[in-house]
Design an enzyme around this catalytic site. Structure first.
Site, PDB file in Angstrom:
ATOM      1  CB  SER A 166     120.001  96.766  25.257  1.00  0.00           C
ATOM      2  OG  SER A 166     120.736  95.625  25.600  1.00  0.00           O
ATOM      3  CG  ASP A 263     125.426  97.853  30.879  1.00  0.00           C
ATOM      4  OD1 ASP A 263     125.562  96.634  30.704  1.00  0.00           O
ATOM      5  OD2 ASP A 263     124.770  98.584  30.108  1.00  0.00           O
ATOM      6  CG  HIS A 293     121.733  96.609  30.396  1.00  0.00           C
ATOM      7  ND1 HIS A 293     122.462  97.185  29.383  1.00  0.00           N
ATOM      8  CD2 HIS A 293     120.754  95.891  29.787  1.00  0.00           C
ATOM      9  CE1 HIS A 293     121.958  96.829  28.218  1.00  0.00           C
ATOM     10  NE2 HIS A 293     120.916  96.042  28.440  1.00  0.00           N
TER      11      HIS A 293
END
Length: 328
Positions: A166, A263, A293
């Site tokens: 991320s 996501d 995610h």
């Protein structure tokens, strides 16, 4: 390129949904309106709830590295294999606002064990108290330390890979750009795990997944502004903050990029993969159509998430040792 097309996505895997239920109970989307200490406490509780034991034989060492904003905490994870071993500079996720050495402890330990590398997890400064480039500066300070002092800790300073999930994927790609542009030794490879790489929140995956499990469009708007400042601030035009803004990606190290179908950030990884290929940089994209995610955190609760984690570990192993991508 692995996985089905975007318009043929299966539902979110059941184990992934169980993770989301725990996440939403302790750190729901509306938590972005909470005071920062409560946001961070909620995320730490989620991570503890899903934390797995470290694999046996992993040696763990906490230390601090001098950085431009003060001492940077670092945690080394070293498997029992004879060294020196390749090193991995790891940036944790959490929207640059959340996360710590503790939130990613089990994942970094398992990654070190599965890939046979020494993982150096970086506890970089968090936003909004510290905005870009504070996080990148801390990552680069630890990288310089690994090059200079890593041999004393069983790390081969000539084989350092960048990796992160991320926001940590953004920090990895940003660091790769800085190293190239300054003529410094490059990563042997980069592993970008559901990375955030741009500031455009009107892509098809953002629209499709605006209210997806684990990360929403509203949360990403909050995280981006916490990290970059309000829209129009200088950081919004800085390619080291938003690597998709880079005019040229030639000369970057080989990349393994994994994206989750459910996501909002899915298209960031796909676009970066396509641009790397167009620039002549070896890149492999792995799609996880059943996942959302933060899927690594659900790896012990979801078969597809564990398969995705094992693919990440294999990419780290091959890239760190051989400087090439694993076969598809």
């Amino acid at each position: 390129m692995d996985g089905p097309a975007d318009d043929a996505l299966p539902p979110v895997a059941p184990g992934m949904l169980r993770f989301y239920e725990a996440l939403s109970a302790l750190s729901p989307p509306e938590s972005t309106a909470w005071p920062l200490p409560e946001q961070r406490r909620g995320w730490e509780e989620v991570c503890r709830a899903f934390q797995a034991p470290r694999p046996p034989g992993i040696a763990v060492e906490d230390l601090v590295v001098p950085g431009p904003g003060g001492a940077v905490p670092v945690r080394l994870y070293r498997p029992a294999a004879a060294g020196p071993l390749p090193g991995v500079l790891y940036g944790h996720g959490g929207g640059w606002v959340l996360g710590s050495l503790e939130t990613h402890d089990d994942m970094c330990a398992e990654l070190a064990d599965a890939a046979g590398v020494v993982v150096a997890a970086v506890d970089y400064r968090l936003a909004p108290e510290n905005r870009h480039p504070a996080q990148l500066d801390d990552m680069l300070a630890v990288l310089a330390w690994l090059r200079a002092e890593g041999a004393r800790h069983g790390i081969d300073p000539g084989r350092i890979l960048g990796a992160g999930d991320s926001a940590g994927g953004q920090l990895t790609a940003g660091a790769a750009l800085v190293l190239r542009d300054r003529g410094l030794p490059a990563f042997v490879g980069q592993v970008l795990i559901y990375p955030v790489l741009g500031g455009d929140t009107d892509t098809p995956s953002y629209r499709r997944n605006a209210h997806a499990p684990c990360l929403t469009l509203e949360e990403m708007d909050y995280f981006l502004q916490a990290f970059l400042g309000p829209p129009g601030a200088p950081a919004w035009t800085d390619p080291t903050a938003l690597p998709l803004l880079a005019a040229d990606l030639a000369g970057l190290p080989p990349a393994f990029i994994t994206v989750a179908g459910h996501d909002p950030l899915h298209d960031d990884g796909v676009r970066f993969h396509e641009r790397l290929g167009a620039a002549g940089v070896p890149s492999r994209l792995r799609r996880e159509p059943e996942l959302a995610h933060s899927y690594m955190r659900a790896r012990h609760h979801s078969g597809p998430a564990m398969a995705g984690f094992r693919a990440i570990a294999e990419a780290v192993r091959v890239l760190a040792r051989e400087g090439r991508l694993p076969p598809a």
